[in-house]
Design an enzyme around this catalytic site. Structure first.
Site, PDB file in Angstrom:
ATOM      1  N   HIS A   1      -1.586  11.738 -18.772  1.00 15.31           N
ATOM      2  CA  HIS A   1      -1.468  10.724 -17.713  1.00 15.31           C
ATOM      3  C   HIS A   1      -1.982  11.262 -16.385  1.00 15.31           C
ATOM      4  O   HIS A   1      -1.719  12.413 -16.026  1.00 15.31           O
ATOM      5  CB  HIS A   1      -0.006  10.302 -17.551  1.00 15.31           C
ATOM      6  CG  HIS A   1       0.554   9.641 -18.773  1.00 15.31           C
ATOM      7  ND1 HIS A   1       0.458   8.290 -18.999  1.00 15.31           N
ATOM      8  CD2 HIS A   1       1.179  10.159 -19.856  1.00 15.31           C
ATOM      9  CE1 HIS A   1       1.020   7.994 -20.160  1.00 15.31           C
ATOM     10  NE2 HIS A   1       1.470   9.115 -20.699  1.00 15.31           N
TER      11      HIS A   1
ATOM     12  N   HIS B   1      -0.847   5.014 -29.124  1.00 12.40           N
ATOM     13  CA  HIS B   1       0.437   5.715 -29.003  1.00 12.40           C
ATOM     14  C   HIS B   1       1.593   4.797 -29.412  1.00 12.40           C
ATOM     15  O   HIS B   1       1.535   3.594 -29.211  1.00 12.40           O
ATOM     16  CB  HIS B   1       0.641   6.199 -27.564  1.00 12.40           C
ATOM     17  CG  HIS B   1       0.013   7.542 -27.307  1.00 12.40           C
ATOM     18  ND1 HIS B   1      -0.542   7.885 -26.105  1.00 12.40           N
ATOM     19  CD2 HIS B   1      -0.134   8.610 -28.121  1.00 12.40           C
ATOM     20  CE1 HIS B   1      -1.008   9.123 -26.187  1.00 12.40           C
ATOM     21  NE2 HIS B   1      -0.784   9.577 -27.396  1.00 12.40           N
TER      22      HIS B   1
ATOM     23  N   SER C   1      -1.037  17.128 -19.695  1.00 13.74           N
ATOM     24  CA  SER C   1      -0.587  15.742 -19.822  1.00 13.74           C
ATOM     25  C   SER C   1      -1.757  14.790 -20.048  1.00 13.74           C
ATOM     26  O   SER C   1      -2.893  15.077 -19.683  1.00 13.74           O
ATOM     27  CB  SER C   1       0.169  15.342 -18.563  1.00 13.74           C
ATOM     28  OG  SER C   1       0.439  13.950 -18.582  1.00 13.74           O
TER      29      SER C   1
ATOM     30  N   ASP D   1      -0.756   2.428 -14.674  1.00 14.88           N
ATOM     31  CA  ASP D   1       0.128   3.473 -15.218  1.00 14.88           C
ATOM     32  C   ASP D   1       0.746   4.324 -14.098  1.00 14.88           C
ATOM     33  O   ASP D   1       0.023   4.875 -13.271  1.00 14.88           O
ATOM     34  CB  ASP D   1      -0.745   4.350 -16.139  1.00 14.88           C
ATOM     35  CG  ASP D   1       0.025   5.468 -16.829  1.00 14.88           C
ATOM     36  OD1 ASP D   1       1.265   5.452 -16.799  1.00 14.88           O
ATOM     37  OD2 ASP D   1      -0.643   6.355 -17.408  1.00 14.88           O
TER      38      ASP D   1
ATOM     39  N   ASP E   1      17.151   4.759 -34.469  1.00 13.97           N
ATOM     40  CA  ASP E   1      15.907   5.494 -34.641  1.00 13.97           C
ATOM     41  C   ASP E   1      14.831   5.043 -33.678  1.00 13.97           C
ATOM     42  O   ASP E   1      14.016   5.831 -33.244  1.00 13.97           O
ATOM     43  CB  ASP E   1      15.387   5.311 -36.061  1.00 13.97           C
ATOM     44  CG  ASP E   1      16.345   5.899 -37.058  1.00 13.97           C
ATOM     45  OD1 ASP E   1      16.376   7.114 -37.187  1.00 13.97           O
ATOM     46  OD2 ASP E   1      17.111   5.122 -37.651  1.00 13.97           O
TER      47      ASP E   1
ATOM     48  N   HIS F   1       2.975   2.022 -27.452  1.00 10.87           N
ATOM     49  CA  HIS F   1       2.108   0.852 -27.269  1.00 10.87           C
ATOM     50  C   HIS F   1       1.891   0.062 -28.555  1.00 10.87           C
ATOM     51  O   HIS F   1       1.578  -1.119 -28.498  1.00 10.87           O
ATOM     52  CB  HIS F   1       0.763   1.280 -26.675  1.00 10.87           C
ATOM     53  CG  HIS F   1       0.933   1.936 -25.332  1.00 10.87           C
ATOM     54  ND1 HIS F   1       0.714   1.280 -24.151  1.00 10.87           N
ATOM     55  CD2 HIS F   1       1.394   3.177 -25.000  1.00 10.87           C
ATOM     56  CE1 HIS F   1       1.006   2.100 -23.143  1.00 10.87           C
ATOM     57  NE2 HIS F   1       1.425   3.248 -23.639  1.00 10.87           N
TER      58      HIS F   1
ATOM     59  N   HIS G   1       4.513   1.088 -16.385  1.00  8.98           N
ATOM     60  CA  HIS G   1       4.738   2.318 -17.149  1.00  8.98           C
ATOM     61  C   HIS G   1       5.476   3.378 -16.348  1.00  8.98           C
ATOM     62  O   HIS G   1       4.897   4.353 -15.885  1.00  8.98           O
ATOM     63  CB  HIS G   1       3.420   2.940 -17.665  1.00  8.98           C
ATOM     64  CG  HIS G   1       2.634   2.036 -18.548  1.00  8.98           C
ATOM     65  ND1 HIS G   1       1.372   2.332 -18.974  1.00  8.98           N
ATOM     66  CD2 HIS G   1       2.939   0.825 -19.075  1.00  8.98           C
ATOM     67  CE1 HIS G   1       0.923   1.335 -19.738  1.00  8.98           C
ATOM     68  NE2 HIS G   1       1.862   0.416 -19.805  1.00  8.98           N
TER      69      HIS G   1
HETATM   70 ZN   LIG Z   1       2.252   5.174 -23.014  1.00 16.97          ZN
HETATM   71 ZN   LIG Z   2      -0.466   6.806 -24.288  1.00 20.19          ZN
END
Ligand SMILES: [Zn+2]
Ligand SMILES: [Zn+2]
Length: 587
Positions: free
Chosen positions: A396, A103, A394, A223, A78, A106, A418
């Protein structure tokens, strides 16, 4: 995701690492004098389970503790969390866990990490509010360890001073970290995009990034998720136009599937629902829970009288309802896939209804999503995806945003984080291009999970490997949708594994032959095991014959059904919880 711009990384990874890491950076001292040690434990070389350890002498701080979601073919798994051997080995030195945002990739592993050390967990109020129910599920009492922080606030942990910097992303209350260490300042961006019209008016703190850049930043960790995308990502409010059209044109129910953490998306939809006179129902456990938390803390504003319970949806005319549901990835246990096969307790869909997938498809989930869309189509409803209308943006930053942060911060060392390796490598190339010709030459360190990066003030190098990897977690579901209790890996090791091989006729959907059960490490009394396995075979046969033809044709749904059924049986008859892995074969 637009990946057309991905260059072919044909050079071997090692050659590329040499190319990008060496030549520009002198080798650090190896005389045993203290260095800053940064070890990424997850998120470098894969999408998800972000985690990093930063150490100086006897003090280690951890940044984020995330999970990764498994591929659908990793049956019976899972969640995936980072290997925590490194943290366990330094448990006395770990003094704090610092969270960038709420999130799952994280914070999902926080309940697994918190028991490994004493000390505070720092995060913004919304991030911590999302951590709390996870701790409850694990029976962890945080006492006063959850410490709320605000942007521009600073906390000191041993030799480190951590400053929180506001960034924009797809959810509220996200921060980057500027950590002052004995050898210089390191900035960790967390996840971000640069949304210049944030729904909540909380702007990206570009000013502070620039100030820090002016004062001199030793290392930037940034990121890389959307490095392959040209231009700018675009603000959250960009989706309003497409949704306005859908509110206007939909004659029946409007059902929108999105991530339950996408509070901004929820706000856009709630506001439109108020404008177009539709009631709003939050459907699915995490959707209900996050909507409740976000409203309680003031991050989501729902006009009074607008919200209805999912059990009340049927009391309203279809054209008067908006449902915000979980299951945008086709997860069999979530709301939308259940609704799509008439298996949800309260919500049905039919002709005139419109289902919107307001999320991107996480790679690996495409088939499950496609199957869900077919179920929806069979019920006469229409599905709208982000390929058809601009219903998702998005969280990001794209290439230009990543470049902007690089040129504001102008670090001496740059470490892409990331992303999969190809994305890290691309971010490294972009960084060199941004910084070339400037007075400060950037040294790129292309690291992967487990690499120890040493900074000594003069130089930096990637040194020894720390233990890093993935730990697979199995979640027990006690009947109710999503009513989950996480168990740790020792539990799995203790209770063993049972593989059930089930052959189903592709035309008729009926069972072919007897199901075959193979057990490893799952031990019950000798005579009992025969009868228990016979019983399990019968349970499988019953489960298959009770399923609708549509369910039988959907491998994802069927194996989830079998898994739950078998787990329940083994738990009831043996008191144990082996990892159950159904393998479905269509013949
Ligand atoms: Zn993330
Ligand atoms: Zn995030």
């Amino acid at each position: 995701m637009n990946q057309s711009a991905v260059p072919d990384v044909s050079a071997s990874a090692d050659a590329l690492r040499r190319d990008l890491s060496e030549g520009s950076s002198p080798v650090a001292r190896e005389d045993g004098s203290p260095t800053l040690e940064v070890v990424p434990l997850g998120g470098l070389g894969e999408f998800g389970m972000n985690m990093m350890a930063v150490s100086w002498g006897d003090t280690t701080i951890l940044i984020d503790a995330g999970v990764m979601f498994p591929d659908p073919d990793q049956l019976g798994v899972d969640l995936i969390i980072p290997d925590l051997t490194y943290v366990e080995a330094r448990r006395d030195k770990v003094k704090a866990l610092v969270l960038t945002h709420g999130h799952e990739d994280h914070i999902g592993a926080v309940p697994h990490v918190m028991p490994l050390f004493d000390g505070p967990v720092y995060g913004t109020p919304f991030t911590l509010a999302l951590v709390e129910p996870k701790l409850q599920e694990h029976g962890i009492d945080p006492g006063n360890r959850l410490q709320a922080v605000a942007p521009r606030q600073r906390v000191t942990v041993g030799p480190f001073t951590i400053e929180f910097l506001r960034v924009t992303h797809s959810m509220p209350d996200c921060v980057a970290l500027a950590i002052t260490t004995p050898v210089g300042v390191m900035i960790h961006t967390g996840d971000f995009k640069i949304d210049q019209t944030p729904l909540d008016g909380q702007h990206f703190d570009l000013q502070r990034f620039a100030e820090l850049g002016g004062q001199g930043v030793m290392a930037l960790f940034a990121d890389s998720t959307n490095i392959d995308r040209r231009g700018f990502t675009g603000p959250e409010i960009e989706v309003i136009d497409a949704f306005e059209e859908l509110f206007t044109s939909t004659e029946g129910k409007l059902v929108v599937a999105t991530f339950s953490s996408s509070i901004y998306r929820m706000q856009v939809l709630v506001d439109l629902a108020a404008q177009f006179d539709r009631k709003v129902a939050f459907v699915g456990r995490s959707m209900e829970r996050n909507a409740e938390i976000a409203q309680r803390l003031g991050y989501l504003r729902v006009p009074s009288g607008l919200q209805i319970r999912d059990s009340d949806v049927h009391n309203y005319a279809a054209q008067d309802v908006l449902c915000l549901v979980t299951g945008s990835q086709g997860e069999p246990q979530a709301a939308l896939p259940r609704i799509s096969i008439d298996d949800h307790r309260h919500v049905r869909i039919g002709p005139d209804d419109t289902v919107v997938l307001s999320a991107r498809a996480i790679p690996g989930n495409e088939k499950a999503i496609a199957r869900t869309m077919s179920h929806i189509a069979r019920r006469g409803a229409e599905t709208v995806t982000s390929d058809m209308k601009h219903v998702h943006v998005s969280g990001h930053g794209s290439a230009e945003e990543l470049k902007l942060v690089l040129s504001l911060v102008r670090p001496r060392y740059f470490v892409p984080i990331h992303g999969e390796y190809r994305q890290l490598a691309q971010h490294a190339r972009v960084a060199r291009r941004v910084m070339s010709g400037s007075d400060r030459n950037v040294h790129v360190l292309l690291a992967q999970d487990g690499d120890t990066i040493h900074f000594d003030g003069q130089s930096a190098r990637i040194g020894e490997k720390a233990p890093a990897g993935r730990v697979l977690i199995d979640v027990t579901r006690a009947g109710e949708v999503g009513d989950e209790v996480l168990r740790d890996r020792r539990h799995i090791a203790a209770d063993g594994i049972v593989v059930a091989v089930v052959a189903i006729n592709r035309q008729t959907g009926t069972l072919v032959g007897e199901p075959e059960l193979v057990a490893r490490g799952f031990v019950v009394g000798e005579n009992e095991s025969t009868s228990l396995f016979d019983e399990a075979g019968e349970a499988i046969a019953r489960c298959v014959s009770d399923a609708s033809l549509e369910e039988r044709a959907d491998q994802g749904l069927m194996s989830e059904k079998l898994r739950i059924e078998l787990r329940r049986l083994f738990k009831r008859r043996s008191g144990r919880r082996p990892l159950v892995v159904p393998v479905l074969m269509e013949i």
